[in-house]
Design an enzyme around this catalytic site. Structure first.
Site, PDB file in Angstrom:
ATOM      1  N   HIS A  69       0.837  -1.197   0.000  1.00  0.00           N
ATOM      2  CA  HIS A  69       0.000   0.000   0.000  1.00  0.00           C
ATOM      3  C   HIS A  69       0.876   1.253   0.000  1.00  0.00           C
ATOM      4  O   HIS A  69       1.961   1.279   0.601  1.00  0.00           O
ATOM      5  CB  HIS A  69      -0.985   0.001   1.174  1.00  0.00           C
ATOM      6  CG  HIS A  69      -0.377   0.099   2.534  1.00  0.00           C
ATOM      7  ND1 HIS A  69      -0.003   1.295   3.109  1.00  0.00           N
ATOM      8  CD2 HIS A  69      -0.103  -0.855   3.458  1.00  0.00           C
ATOM      9  CE1 HIS A  69       0.462   1.080   4.319  1.00  0.00           C
ATOM     10  NE2 HIS A  69       0.427  -0.222   4.558  1.00  0.00           N
ATOM     11  N   ASP A  71      -0.266   4.422   0.871  1.00  0.00           N
ATOM     12  CA  ASP A  71      -0.693   5.489   1.780  1.00  0.00           C
ATOM     13  C   ASP A  71      -0.002   5.363   3.132  1.00  0.00           C
ATOM     14  O   ASP A  71       0.557   4.305   3.477  1.00  0.00           O
ATOM     15  CB  ASP A  71      -2.209   5.482   1.959  1.00  0.00           C
ATOM     16  CG  ASP A  71      -2.725   4.186   2.603  1.00  0.00           C
ATOM     17  OD1 ASP A  71      -2.208   3.102   2.246  1.00  0.00           O
ATOM     18  OD2 ASP A  71      -3.634   4.259   3.444  1.00  0.00           O
ATOM     19  N   ASP A  99       6.097   1.720   7.362  1.00  0.00           N
ATOM     20  CA  ASP A  99       4.757   1.297   6.947  1.00  0.00           C
ATOM     21  C   ASP A  99       4.260   2.137   5.783  1.00  0.00           C
ATOM     22  O   ASP A  99       3.565   3.108   5.963  1.00  0.00           O
ATOM     23  CB  ASP A  99       3.813   1.404   8.136  1.00  0.00           C
ATOM     24  CG  ASP A  99       2.491   0.704   7.928  1.00  0.00           C
ATOM     25  OD1 ASP A  99       2.349  -0.028   6.930  1.00  0.00           O
ATOM     26  OD2 ASP A  99       1.596   0.899   8.762  1.00  0.00           O
ATOM     27  N   GLU A 129      -5.111   1.897   2.589  1.00  0.00           N
ATOM     28  CA  GLU A 129      -5.036   0.738   3.478  1.00  0.00           C
ATOM     29  C   GLU A 129      -5.205   1.137   4.934  1.00  0.00           C
ATOM     30  O   GLU A 129      -5.672   0.333   5.753  1.00  0.00           O
ATOM     31  CB  GLU A 129      -3.686   0.025   3.280  1.00  0.00           C
ATOM     32  CG  GLU A 129      -3.572  -1.308   4.000  1.00  0.00           C
ATOM     33  CD  GLU A 129      -3.057  -1.208   5.434  1.00  0.00           C
ATOM     34  OE1 GLU A 129      -3.154  -2.208   6.176  1.00  0.00           O
ATOM     35  OE2 GLU A 129      -2.567  -0.126   5.826  1.00  0.00           O
ATOM     36  N   GLU A 130      -4.818   2.366   5.278  1.00  0.00           N
ATOM     37  CA  GLU A 130      -4.790   2.786   6.675  1.00  0.00           C
ATOM     38  C   GLU A 130      -6.127   3.302   7.194  1.00  0.00           C
ATOM     39  O   GLU A 130      -6.215   3.765   8.331  1.00  0.00           O
ATOM     40  CB  GLU A 130      -3.731   3.890   6.860  1.00  0.00           C
ATOM     41  CG  GLU A 130      -2.308   3.493   6.496  1.00  0.00           C
ATOM     42  CD  GLU A 130      -1.682   2.534   7.498  1.00  0.00           C
ATOM     43  OE1 GLU A 130      -2.388   2.095   8.428  1.00  0.00           O
ATOM     44  OE2 GLU A 130      -0.493   2.212   7.337  1.00  0.00           O
ATOM     45  N   GLU A 158       4.273  -5.695   3.914  1.00  0.00           N
ATOM     46  CA  GLU A 158       4.123  -5.067   5.231  1.00  0.00           C
ATOM     47  C   GLU A 158       5.395  -5.273   6.054  1.00  0.00           C
ATOM     48  O   GLU A 158       6.092  -6.275   5.901  1.00  0.00           O
ATOM     49  CB  GLU A 158       2.938  -5.682   5.980  1.00  0.00           C
ATOM     50  CG  GLU A 158       1.580  -5.272   5.463  1.00  0.00           C
ATOM     51  CD  GLU A 158       1.139  -3.894   5.951  1.00  0.00           C
ATOM     52  OE1 GLU A 158       1.912  -3.231   6.671  1.00  0.00           O
ATOM     53  OE2 GLU A 158       0.023  -3.479   5.584  1.00  0.00           O
ATOM     54  N   HIS A 332       3.655   3.778  12.288  1.00  0.00           N
ATOM     55  CA  HIS A 332       2.813   4.885  12.771  1.00  0.00           C
ATOM     56  C   HIS A 332       3.491   5.690  13.873  1.00  0.00           C
ATOM     57  O   HIS A 332       2.921   6.677  14.347  1.00  0.00           O
ATOM     58  CB  HIS A 332       1.446   4.388  13.282  1.00  0.00           C
ATOM     59  CG  HIS A 332       0.665   3.600  12.281  1.00  0.00           C
ATOM     60  ND1 HIS A 332      -0.603   3.113  12.533  1.00  0.00           N
ATOM     61  CD2 HIS A 332       0.952   3.204  11.009  1.00  0.00           C
ATOM     62  CE1 HIS A 332      -1.051   2.460  11.469  1.00  0.00           C
ATOM     63  NE2 HIS A 332      -0.113   2.497  10.538  1.00  0.00           N
TER      64      HIS A 332
END
Length: 364
Positions: A69, A71, A99, A129-130, A158, A332
């Site tokens: 992903h 984003d 991430d 995705e988030e 991931e 994150h």
């Protein structure tokens, strides 16, 4: 400035991370990725919204799907990237380094460079995705163009600390409710306090002992936790309603229906509303391609405790694993950072497998 896949995987990671792409704002990065893969004769490129698909069509008898992903969660002063030294180890610091733009960069570099892989490959870079599952680019692609996701084995980039994490836990969110009677807090005996009524719910959670569950040789750790509690309307009113939101992380040997049944049994006597549920994914490591992949990258598989999009592939009957640079604990995080050596190692591992090196795709 266009993305240059001839850069090293580290420098390409830096370039991709320095393009902000918070969920819902991925168009610029999607344009850059599409332009980077367009025009290469070995790739057939399709765009679906801000999801880019690039497929080889070499007539191989097996196909791998490799996805990531594009984003990130919101930026908090951690773009642009910078080099940092942590305990003597060189890292790239900044939002998305873990991430999962390091994984995205590795995938982009290999997609362009590997014109003759040992098996056909579908490369996917997807958006959203988030955020809510209804916006997930991979999910939308699976719903509208499932033919683009067909394959014999899937790898999601991931962050996995450069190791292989098989499958993933499922996740379930429920709201457990209590009710009471409103009254003036000066005359509390006239009413019934719904927040006090939630005490048995919290007691059951405090006493709950989650299980470790072995699934196909990997041990998954379950968890049942309160994540939010609400109740009351004013500082002088006895509350007549209280809600406890509970998150259950369950091993991939359970179905969603079994997980719901288990949670309802834990909170027997209370109304339970299911608000969100996603099935997990079994490891899938018994598939021949998976075994060749694990051998090629030299990894010892371990379980994925969190939920990832490997579950979408599992639902389609495609065994899938997580494999990417970066410590998941730093995803994150405001100090998000990835070791440079790990980016290089993941690139080398994927390259060895895709080109059919020792234990690679050709020998799987």
């Amino acid at each position: 400035m266009p993305l240059d896949p001839t850069l090293s995987a580290v420098e390409l990671t830096r370039a991709i991370c320095d393009v902000p792409s918070v969920s819902g704002e991925e168009a610029v990065l999607a344009d850059l990725i599409e332009n980077a893969v367009a025009g290469h004769q070995h790739l057939r490129v399709t765009r679906h919204g801000n999801t880019i698909v690039a497929r080889t069509e070499l007539g191989r008898d097996r196909r791998a799907v490799i996805a990531g992903h594009i984003d990130t969660v919101p930026i908090n002063g951690n773009v642009p990237t910078r080099d940092v030294l942590v305990d003597g180890v060189e890292h790239l610091w900044g939002r998305g380094t873990v991430d999962m733009k390091a994984g995205v960069a590795v995938q982009l570099k290999l997609a362009v460079e590997l014109a003759d892989p040992a098996l056909d490959v579908t490369w996917i870079w997807y958006d959203n995705e988030e955020v809510a599952a209804s916006r997930n680019g991979l999910g939308l692609l699976a719903a509208e163009h499932p033919e683009l996701l067909t394959g014999d084995f899937a790898i999601l980039g991931e962050p996995s600390d450069g190791e292989v994490e098989g499958g993933c836990n499922g996740t379930l969110r429920v709201v457990v409710r209590t009710s009471g009677v409103r009254a003036h807090s000066a005359r509390a005996w006239i009413g019934e306090n719904a927040i006090h009524g939630a005490a048995p719910i919290l007691a059951r959670l405090a006493e709950y002992r989650p299980r470790d569950v072995e699934v196909d040789g990997l041990v998954y750790r379950e968890g049942l936790n309160a994540v939010r509690i609400t109740g009351g309307i004013a500082g002088n009113v006895i509350p007549d309603a209280c809600e406890v939101e509970v998150n259950y992380r369950f091993a991939p040997s359970k179905s969603v229906e079994q997980a719901v049944e288990h949670v309802r049994s834990v909170f027997s006597g209370f109304p339970v509303e299911v608000t969100d549920a996603s099935a997990g994914a079994r490891p899938g490591l018994d598939a021949p391609l998976a075994q060749g992949f694990v051998a090629a990258v030299g990894a010892t598989p371990r379980p994925k405790y969190g939920w990832t999009d490997v579950a979408r592939f599992s639902a389609l009957g495609i065994p899938a694993v997580n494999y990417g640079p970066g410590d998941p604990h730093l995803a994150h995080h405001d100090e998000e950072r990835v070791p440079l050596a790990q980016i290089i190692a993941v690139e080398e591992g994927l390259r060895a497998w895709l080109t059919g090196g020792t234990g690679g795709a050709a020998g799987a």
